[in-house]
Design a protein around this motif. Structure first.
Motif, PDB file in Angstrom:
ATOM      1  N   ALA A   1     106.554 104.053  29.976  1.00 53.24           N
ATOM      2  CA  ALA A   1     107.911 104.587  29.880  1.00 53.24           C
ATOM      3  C   ALA A   1     108.898 103.457  30.133  1.00 53.24           C
ATOM      4  O   ALA A   1     108.639 102.581  30.966  1.00 53.24           O
ATOM      5  N   PRO A   2     110.015 103.434  29.422  1.00 53.28           N
ATOM      6  CA  PRO A   2     111.007 102.376  29.638  1.00 53.28           C
ATOM      7  C   PRO A   2     111.662 102.513  31.001  1.00 53.28           C
ATOM      8  O   PRO A   2     111.498 103.517  31.713  1.00 53.28           O
ATOM      9  N   THR A   3     112.403 101.505  31.364  1.00 53.64           N
ATOM     10  CA  THR A   3     113.072 101.518  32.653  1.00 53.64           C
ATOM     11  C   THR A   3     114.208 102.535  32.669  1.00 53.64           C
ATOM     12  O   THR A   3     114.726 102.928  31.621  1.00 53.64           O
ATOM     13  N   ALA A   4     114.555 102.974  33.881  1.00 56.90           N
ATOM     14  CA  ALA A   4     115.697 103.875  34.111  1.00 56.90           C
ATOM     15  C   ALA A   4     115.513 105.246  33.470  1.00 56.90           C
ATOM     16  O   ALA A   4     116.469 105.847  32.996  1.00 56.90           O
ATOM     17  N   VAL A   5     114.266 105.753  33.462  1.00 55.05           N
ATOM     18  CA  VAL A   5     114.034 107.119  32.982  1.00 55.05           C
ATOM     19  C   VAL A   5     113.563 108.039  34.105  1.00 55.05           C
ATOM     20  O   VAL A   5     113.300 109.210  33.864  1.00 55.05           O
ATOM     21  N   GLY A   6     113.431 107.511  35.341  1.00 52.43           N
ATOM     22  CA  GLY A   6     113.064 108.339  36.477  1.00 52.43           C
ATOM     23  C   GLY A   6     111.614 108.264  36.880  1.00 52.43           C
ATOM     24  O   GLY A   6     111.173 109.054  37.720  1.00 52.43           O
ATOM     25  N   LYS A   7     110.845 107.318  36.339  1.00 50.58           N
ATOM     26  CA  LYS A   7     109.419 107.263  36.700  1.00 50.58           C
ATOM     27  C   LYS A   7     109.234 106.833  38.151  1.00 50.58           C
ATOM     28  O   LYS A   7     108.280 107.271  38.806  1.00 50.58           O
ATOM     29  N   GLY A   8     110.126 106.002  38.696  1.00 54.13           N
ATOM     30  CA  GLY A   8     110.032 105.617  40.100  1.00 54.13           C
ATOM     31  C   GLY A   8     110.298 106.791  41.032  1.00 54.13           C
ATOM     32  O   GLY A   8     109.615 106.968  42.050  1.00 54.13           O
ATOM     33  N   GLU A   9     111.272 107.627  40.689  1.00 55.73           N
ATOM     34  CA  GLU A   9     111.578 108.785  41.519  1.00 55.73           C
ATOM     35  C   GLU A   9     110.445 109.799  41.471  1.00 55.73           C
ATOM     36  O   GLU A   9     110.105 110.428  42.484  1.00 55.73           O
ATOM     37  N   SER A  10     109.842 109.976  40.309  1.00 54.79           N
ATOM     38  CA  SER A  10     108.699 110.881  40.199  1.00 54.79           C
ATOM     39  C   SER A  10     107.548 110.389  41.067  1.00 54.79           C
ATOM     40  O   SER A  10     106.910 111.178  41.795  1.00 54.79           O
ATOM     41  N   TYR A  11     107.287 109.098  41.024  1.00 55.77           N
ATOM     42  CA  TYR A  11     106.212 108.517  41.829  1.00 55.77           C
ATOM     43  C   TYR A  11     106.459 108.751  43.315  1.00 55.77           C
ATOM     44  O   TYR A  11     105.558 109.153  44.060  1.00 55.77           O
ATOM     45  N   ARG A  12     107.671 108.544  43.758  1.00 55.38           N
ATOM     46  CA  ARG A  12     107.969 108.691  45.193  1.00 55.38           C
ATOM     47  C   ARG A  12     107.911 110.151  45.628  1.00 55.38           C
ATOM     48  O   ARG A  12     107.526 110.450  46.762  1.00 55.38           O
ATOM     49  N   MET A  13     108.293 111.073  44.769  1.00 53.70           N
ATOM     50  CA  MET A  13     108.231 112.482  45.159  1.00 53.70           C
ATOM     51  C   MET A  13     106.788 112.941  45.372  1.00 53.70           C
ATOM     52  O   MET A  13     106.526 113.783  46.243  1.00 53.70           O
ATOM     53  N   PHE A  14     105.846 112.388  44.621  1.00 56.36           N
ATOM     54  CA  PHE A  14     104.444 112.739  44.836  1.00 56.36           C
ATOM     55  C   PHE A  14     103.851 111.991  46.023  1.00 56.36           C
ATOM     56  O   PHE A  14     103.146 112.580  46.848  1.00 56.36           O
ATOM     57  N   SER A  15     104.130 110.698  46.123  1.00 57.00           N
ATOM     58  CA  SER A  15     103.491 109.895  47.172  1.00 57.00           C
ATOM     59  C   SER A  15     104.062 110.188  48.549  1.00 57.00           C
ATOM     60  O   SER A  15     103.373 110.011  49.565  1.00 57.00           O
ATOM     61  N   GLN A  16     105.290 110.632  48.637  1.00 53.64           N
ATOM     62  CA  GLN A  16     105.930 110.876  49.928  1.00 53.64           C
ATOM     63  C   GLN A  16     106.165 112.362  50.167  1.00 53.64           C
ATOM     64  O   GLN A  16     107.063 112.746  50.921  1.00 53.64           O
ATOM     65  N   ALA A  17     105.374 113.202  49.521  1.00 60.01           N
ATOM     66  CA  ALA A  17     105.574 114.649  49.648  1.00 60.01           C
ATOM     67  C   ALA A  17     105.198 115.168  51.023  1.00 60.01           C
ATOM     68  O   ALA A  17     105.600 116.274  51.395  1.00 60.01           O
ATOM     69  N   SER A  18     104.435 114.416  51.820  1.00 60.74           N
ATOM     70  CA  SER A  18     104.047 114.892  53.146  1.00 60.74           C
ATOM     71  C   SER A  18     105.254 115.140  54.024  1.00 60.74           C
ATOM     72  O   SER A  18     105.269 116.065  54.845  1.00 60.74           O
ATOM     73  N   GLY A  19     106.278 114.337  53.866  1.00 58.12           N
ATOM     74  CA  GLY A  19     107.498 114.553  54.637  1.00 58.12           C
ATOM     75  C   GLY A  19     108.144 115.882  54.304  1.00 58.12           C
ATOM     76  O   GLY A  19     108.662 116.578  55.189  1.00 58.12           O
ATOM     77  N   ASP A  20     108.103 116.264  53.018  1.00 61.50           N
ATOM     78  CA  ASP A  20     108.661 117.564  52.632  1.00 61.50           C
ATOM     79  C   ASP A  20     107.861 118.705  53.241  1.00 61.50           C
ATOM     80  O   ASP A  20     108.406 119.716  53.663  1.00 61.50           O
TER      81      ASP A  20
ATOM     82  N   ASP B   1      99.881 109.099  50.905  1.00 61.95           N
ATOM     83  CA  ASP B   1     100.303 107.704  50.898  1.00 61.95           C
ATOM     84  C   ASP B   1      99.309 106.821  51.643  1.00 61.95           C
ATOM     85  O   ASP B   1      99.164 105.640  51.328  1.00 61.95           O
ATOM     86  N   ASP B   2      98.627 107.381  52.650  1.00 55.55           N
ATOM     87  CA  ASP B   2      97.642 106.598  53.403  1.00 55.55           C
ATOM     88  C   ASP B   2      96.423 106.256  52.562  1.00 55.55           C
ATOM     89  O   ASP B   2      95.670 105.331  52.909  1.00 55.55           O
ATOM     90  N   LEU B   3      96.189 106.981  51.490  1.00 57.95           N
ATOM     91  CA  LEU B   3      95.005 106.753  50.669  1.00 57.95           C
ATOM     92  C   LEU B   3      95.210 105.672  49.625  1.00 57.95           C
ATOM     93  O   LEU B   3      94.246 105.267  48.962  1.00 57.95           O
ATOM     94  N   LEU B   4      96.443 105.226  49.444  1.00 55.96           N
ATOM     95  CA  LEU B   4      96.735 104.265  48.383  1.00 55.96           C
ATOM     96  C   LEU B   4      96.452 102.854  48.854  1.00 55.96           C
ATOM     97  O   LEU B   4      96.866 102.446  49.945  1.00 55.96           O
ATOM     98  N   LEU B   5      95.748 102.098  48.007  1.00 58.32           N
ATOM     99  CA  LEU B   5      95.420 100.710  48.319  1.00 58.32           C
ATOM    100  C   LEU B   5      96.666  99.850  48.159  1.00 58.32           C
ATOM    101  O   LEU B   5      97.303  99.856  47.099  1.00 58.32           O
ATOM    102  N   GLN B   6      97.006  99.109  49.207  1.00 59.08           N
ATOM    103  CA  GLN B   6      98.225  98.304  49.191  1.00 59.08           C
ATOM    104  C   GLN B   6      97.972  96.880  48.700  1.00 59.08           C
ATOM    105  O   GLN B   6      98.798  96.314  47.989  1.00 59.08           O
ATOM    106  N   ASP B   7      96.837  96.299  49.080  1.00 63.63           N
ATOM    107  CA  ASP B   7      96.505  94.934  48.669  1.00 63.63           C
ATOM    108  C   ASP B   7      95.617  95.007  47.433  1.00 63.63           C
ATOM    109  O   ASP B   7      94.441  95.376  47.520  1.00 63.63           O
TER     110      ASP B   7
END
Length: 456
Positions: A72-91, A107-113
């Motif tokens: 998907a091209p930039t500025a279509v909301g893919k970053g916001e969609s990603y954060r809503m799923f990965s940070q849903a525990s707070g909700d 979020d704890d299950l995602l490999l960072q390195d």
């Protein structure tokens, strides 16, 4: 079965928790359904692969892992969609009615390195899993996991091998029954450029055919219209995230065991028969419908079962996988094959050469007609000369004959053409004939009545 080349993402075929989550996040972030559906599958697979496997058509268990590639091209909301799923525990924690069932978050299950050493350290042992979810996956394409020394292990990890070994820097690291889920979000032009530089080597190694492909590239291909994501009146992503949060403890080590045990899902009789029908149909169309994407079509039945197992765990949670879940999953995998062809075949084809319009040239007249037209023009010019000299429209015909110098037959034939074309008029008696020119303009091939007159 008939192959349906669906141009739009079939979100209407999603199970209710997935459909509500996709529609809610589409409305909230403005992200296209292709991107949000990809995120929903990726994060669901991140959770389910830790505690479950599914029995395949060959009677051997395989992971529920579903790899996703979202363009998907930039500025279509893919970053916001990603954060809503990965940070849903707070909700979930801030909602009074919904309490998290475990201290572990998605979020704890995602490999960072994202390095081979870090990945193997995460997988070392028995039954471990890892999830690589990148909001901007361009760095992954030229990263260390895509190097020649390691890239072949990524398809192996998707297949759920009995063991995976890697030796580098810190000694041997052995992983038994590992699972690796990869979810990438990349801008289309960057990915097309990578495939061009890579000469599709990563595809030939079997990496990308194992992915479900989601392409939102409105400059090149059809995309899902916004109105298609409006069938749910009061959607929310919390039911899906609540269910995923409840599935998290399934991958933990049991108190009386040192190894995490994965439960094996099975299909009911009707689901098994329908999936076999899909697999048989795919094999029968490898050389026609899927001749250019045989590698992806060869994995389609397996991806259908993996996606159906994810649907089943979220919606049912227990019992055999139903035919309904197989049908819903196949709809998405079938659409993903269209997306795979768009990305890995059509997007890599050179653009068509622009057409250079050639100026229209007036057709060249035959030699005989050119000569007749030249004779008629010369006779008209002669009439015009005598008319100017005599100051009279009517000019003696014998003077015109002398002025042209034509032979008798040539003169009569030329005069006949002028009379037939209504360009001259003749008057008077036989010994005192006069002629008058009707039109004083040059003859050329644009006169439409000349070719017809010449053929009479």
């Amino acid at each position: 079965m008939d192959y349906q080349q669906r141009p739009h993402c079939p979100i209407e075929n999603l199970p209710t928790p997935f459909a509500e989550a996709v529609v809610h996040i589409c409305r909230r972030t403005g992200a296209p359904p292709e991107v949000v559906a990809s995120d929903a599958f990726a994060f669901t697979s991140t959770v389910t692969q830790r505690g479950f496997k599914v029995m395949g058509l060959n009677n051997s268990p395989m992971p529920t892992t579903v790899n996703t590639l979202s363009l998907a091209p930039t500025a279509v909301g893919k970053g916001e969609s990603y954060r809503m799923f990965s940070q849903a525990s707070g909700d979930l924690e801030t909602t009074e009615q919904i309490q998290p069932s475990s201290v572990i978050t998605i979020d704890d299950l995602l490999l960072q390195d994202i390095t081979p050493s870090a990945l193997m350290s995460c997988l070392a042992g028995h039954g471990k899993s890892a999830s690589i979810q990148l909001e901007d996956g361009y760095s992954f394409l030229d990263g260390p996991l895509m190097k020649r020394g390691f890239i072949s292990k990524l398809p192996q990890a998707w297949s759920g091998p009995a063991s995976l070994k890697f030796s580098r820097h810190h000694g041997n690291k052995d992983a038994f029954e590992p699972c690796v889920e990869i979810g990438l979000r990349i801008q289309p032009e960057l990915f097309y450029g990578f495939l061009g530089r890579n000469k599709s080597e990563s595809r030939h190694l079997g990496l990308w055919p194992r992915f479900l492909t989601f392409c939102y590239d409105p400059a090149r291909f059809p995309v899902t219209p916004w109105y298609a994501a409006s069938s749910v009146s009061m959607p929310s992503h919390l039911p899906l995230m609540e269910r995923l949060q409840a599935l998290l403890p399934s991958g933990e080590v049991q108190p009386n065991s040192c190894q995490p045990a994965r439960k094996v899902l099975v299909m009911d009789t009707y689901a098994n028969a329908h999936l076999r029908e899909i697999a048989y149909w795919l094999r029968g169309h490898m050389n026609d419908e899927f001749h250019d994407i045989q590698d992806a079509a060869g994995r389609a039945a397996e991806n259908t079962l993996r996606l159906a197992s994810n649907f089943h765990l979220v919606c049912q949670g227990e019992g055999p996988i139903s035919r309904e879940m197989i049908e819903r999953a196949w709809t998405f995998v079938e659409w993903s094959l269209v997306q795979f062809r768009n990305v890995f075949v059509y997007a890599l084809q050179p653009p068509p050469k622009p057409l250079k319009p050639k100026p229209m040239r007036q057709p060249k007249l035959p030699r005989l007609q050119q000569r007749v037209n030249a004779d008629m023009q010369f006779m008209l010019d002669s009439i015009a000369v005598r008319r100017a000299h005599l100051r009279n429209d009517w000019v003696p015909l014998d003077e015109v004959a002398l002025l042209t110098g034509f032979a008798k037959n040539r003169f009569q034939r030329t005069l006949g053409w002028l009379v037939m074309g209504d360009l001259v008029e003749i008057d008077g008696e036989r010994d005192s004939l006069t002629v008058r020119a009707v039109l004083f303009q040059r003859l050329n091939g644009s006169y439409r009545y000349w070719p017809s007159a010449l053929t009479n």
